[in-house]
Design a protein around this motif. Structure first.
Motif, short mmCIF file in Angstrom:
data_model
loop_
_atom_site.label_atom_id
_atom_site.label_comp_id
_atom_site.label_asym_id
_atom_site.label_seq_id
_atom_site.Cartn_x
_atom_site.Cartn_y
_atom_site.Cartn_z
N SER A 1 29.85 0.56 27.89
CA SER A 1 29.92 1.27 29.18
C SER A 1 31.05 0.70 30.04
O SER A 1 31.44 1.31 31.03
CB SER A 1 28.58 1.17 29.92
N HIS A 2 31.55 -0.46 29.69
CA HIS A 2 32.68 -1.06 30.42
C HIS A 2 33.98 -0.50 29.85
O HIS A 2 34.22 -0.57 28.65
CB HIS A 2 32.65 -2.59 30.30
N GLN A 3 34.79 0.02 30.75
CA GLN A 3 36.00 0.68 30.26
C GLN A 3 36.98 -0.32 29.62
O GLN A 3 37.80 0.08 28.79
CB GLN A 3 36.67 1.45 31.39
N GLY A 4 36.85 -1.59 30.01
CA GLY A 4 37.69 -2.60 29.36
C GLY A 4 37.40 -2.70 27.88
O GLY A 4 38.23 -3.17 27.09
N VAL A 5 36.21 -2.24 27.49
CA VAL A 5 35.84 -2.23 26.08
C VAL A 5 36.07 -0.84 25.47
O VAL A 5 36.64 -0.71 24.38
CB VAL A 5 34.34 -2.65 25.92
N SER A 6 35.64 0.20 26.20
CA SER A 6 35.70 1.54 25.58
C SER A 6 37.11 2.12 25.55
O SER A 6 37.46 2.85 24.61
CB SER A 6 34.77 2.52 26.31
N HIS A 7 37.94 1.81 26.56
CA HIS A 7 39.29 2.41 26.56
C HIS A 7 40.16 1.93 25.39
O HIS A 7 40.81 2.77 24.75
CB HIS A 7 39.99 2.15 27.90
N PRO A 8 40.21 0.65 25.10
CA PRO A 8 41.00 0.26 23.92
C PRO A 8 40.53 0.94 22.64
O PRO A 8 41.34 1.35 21.80
CB PRO A 8 40.80 -1.27 23.83
N LEU A 9 39.20 1.10 22.52
CA LEU A 9 38.67 1.78 21.33
C LEU A 9 39.08 3.25 21.32
O LEU A 9 39.49 3.79 20.29
CB LEU A 9 37.14 1.70 21.32
N ALA A 10 38.97 3.88 22.50
CA ALA A 10 39.36 5.30 22.60
C ALA A 10 40.85 5.45 22.33
O ALA A 10 41.28 6.38 21.64
CB ALA A 10 38.99 5.84 23.98
#
Ligand SMILES: Cc1cc2nc3c(=O)[nH]c(=O)nc-3n(C[C@H](O)[C@H](O)[C@H](O)COP(=O)(O)OP(=O)(O)OC[C@H]3O[C@@H](n4cnc5c(N)ncnc54)[C@H](O)[C@@H]3O)c2cc1C
Length: 387
Positions: free
Chosen positions: A278-287
């Motif tokens: 849910s933290h974009q610092g985690v999800s954005h790199p994956l996306a």
């Protein structure tokens, strides 16, 4: 323009995916760490016809194209089993023999490649020449009805698993002039052909070797094609399938890593009730990595479609771009997956760090990212050749 696979291609993809998942990354790593090969997976894929999808039906293959072989490469990699020898044996060797071999060579070699009972590996790289194939120093000399080969090759994958190696040499009379390559199908147990295993920092059941050719004598019919003129077109005919299938393997590896990471980040909770995803610092790199992988897949599809339509020159540009894009995307995806898994990312159990070496190598081999950029600069952007 269509982005849909045919129903046969869809079925192939589903079937290969199911096979790959039955074995999985755990099997791949276990084999690699035990110093063994993925013999069972290779044999089953061969029995089911997946290794010969691109080989003409009259020689026991599926009669499809590189689109189908790319599907096989991608789906096995997406299941955690990126098999480099798919690129070498069915993509390069089978294409070269099917398109430029003599009828006798086709009959002799293609059925075994199609059902997986035989493998032919590919030897072009040399210690002194590296990326500069014009400097190839392996020489073939005519001696009565035979050819005698001398030279050195390096990083040759799968020699220990193969019955033959397709050796790129130059003939003696072209040794000082422009490269006029000649390709030879050499038995791996030929007298004078020796090898030593290279220690590579890649977790893989497939190995790389230094090859030494000291007066290796082969009969006249070991030369691919009817005459020496077949050499250059034969060599080029293997390059597009190689680039496209290695790209597909990279895209599949990227998908695998992103899937592993997404499953983890969607459920891992260290800040109360919310997942780390849910933290974009985690999800954005994956996306971001997922976008890069999907872009690469699109380019692979374009390159394979052009190649199968016989549009070799356009396929050459698209294949190089696909290889570049997929190599970068796979490296990004695996590195990102390791990062978002935290400490688990570095364990063997979670099965992503085990791919770091392979994806890193994918930016170097079979053609480096820099040599692709040279190609694009020269052939697409019209820049002067820089080397
Ligand atoms: C895992 C693995 C498997 C392999 N399997 C096989 C195989 O089965 N058969 C086979 O024949 N080979 C195989 N190779 C060899 C591979 O194709 C070569 O490593 C690759 O082509 C690069 O050649 P090199 O290693 O000699 O690098 P070099 O040519 O020495 O280049 C070193 C660096 O300099 C850069 N560079 C060189 N020239 C230029 C230039 N003009 N402009 C810009 N940059 C440049 C390169 O991009 C690279 O980053 C394999 C390699 C690996 C790592």
């Amino acid at each position: 323009m269509t982005f849909d696979l045919t129903s046969e291609q869809d079925q192939l993809r589903d079937a290969v995916r199911a096979l790959g998942r039955r074995y999985g990354h755990g099997y791949f790593v276990e084999k690699a760490k035990a110093g063994e090969h993925t013999t069972e997976l290779w044999a089953e894929a061969g029995r089911l016809g997946y290794l010969g999808v691109n080989i003409p039906t009259e020689y026991g293959g599926g009669g499809g194209g590189i689109t189908e072989l790319a599907i096989v490469c991608e789906e096995l990699a997406a299941a955690g089993c990126p098999l480099l020898l798919l690129v070498v044996s069915p993509a390069i060797a089978a294409t070269v023999i099917a398109r430029h071999g003599t009828e006798e060579q086709r009959k002799r070699h293609l059925p075994g490649l199609a059902d997986g009972s035989a493998k032919i590996v590919f030897a072009i790289t040399e210690p002194e020449a590296g990326s500069n194939f014009h400097r190839l120093g392996t020489v073939a000399r005519r001696d009565a009805d035979d050819w005698v080969l001398n030279g050195r090759k390096c990083y040759i994958s799968g020699v220990d698993e193969a019955g033959h190696v397709l050796v790129v040499a130059r003939t003696e009379d072209s040794a000082t002039g422009k490269l006029k390559p000649a390709l030879f199908i050499v038995p791996t147990d030929a007298a004078g052909l020796t090898r030593s295993k290279l220690d590579m920092e890649i977790v893989s059941p497939e190995n790389q070797f230094l090859l030494y050719l000291d007066d290796v004598r082969v009969p006249a019919d070991a030369l691919v094609g009817e005459s020496l003129d077949a050499g250059l077109p034969a060599l080029f005919s293997g390059l597009n399938p190689e680039r496209i299938t290695v790209a597909a393997m990279g895209a599949g590896t990227g998908r695998y890593a992103i899937e592993r990471a997404s499953e983890y980040t969607a459920t891992r909770k260290v800040w109360g009730g919310r997942s780390i995803g849910s933290h974009q610092g985690v999800s954005h790199p994956l996306a971001h990595a997922a976008v890069q992988v999907e872009l690469a897949r699109l380019m692979i599809q374009k390159a394979a479609t052009l190649y199968d339509a016989g549009r070799d020159l356009e396929a050459g540009v698209a294949g190089n771009m696909a290889k570049y894009a997929a190599g970068e995307a796979a490296a990004l995806a695996v590195d990102t997956a390791v990062q978002v898994l935290g400490g688990a990312g570095m364990t063997t159990e979670y099965g992503v760090a085990t791919l770091l070496g392979a994806v890193r190598a994918g930016r170097i081999a079979p053609v480096s990212r820099e040599m692709i950029l040279n190609f694009v600069a020269q052939h697409v952007l019209g820049q002067e050749k820089s080397y």
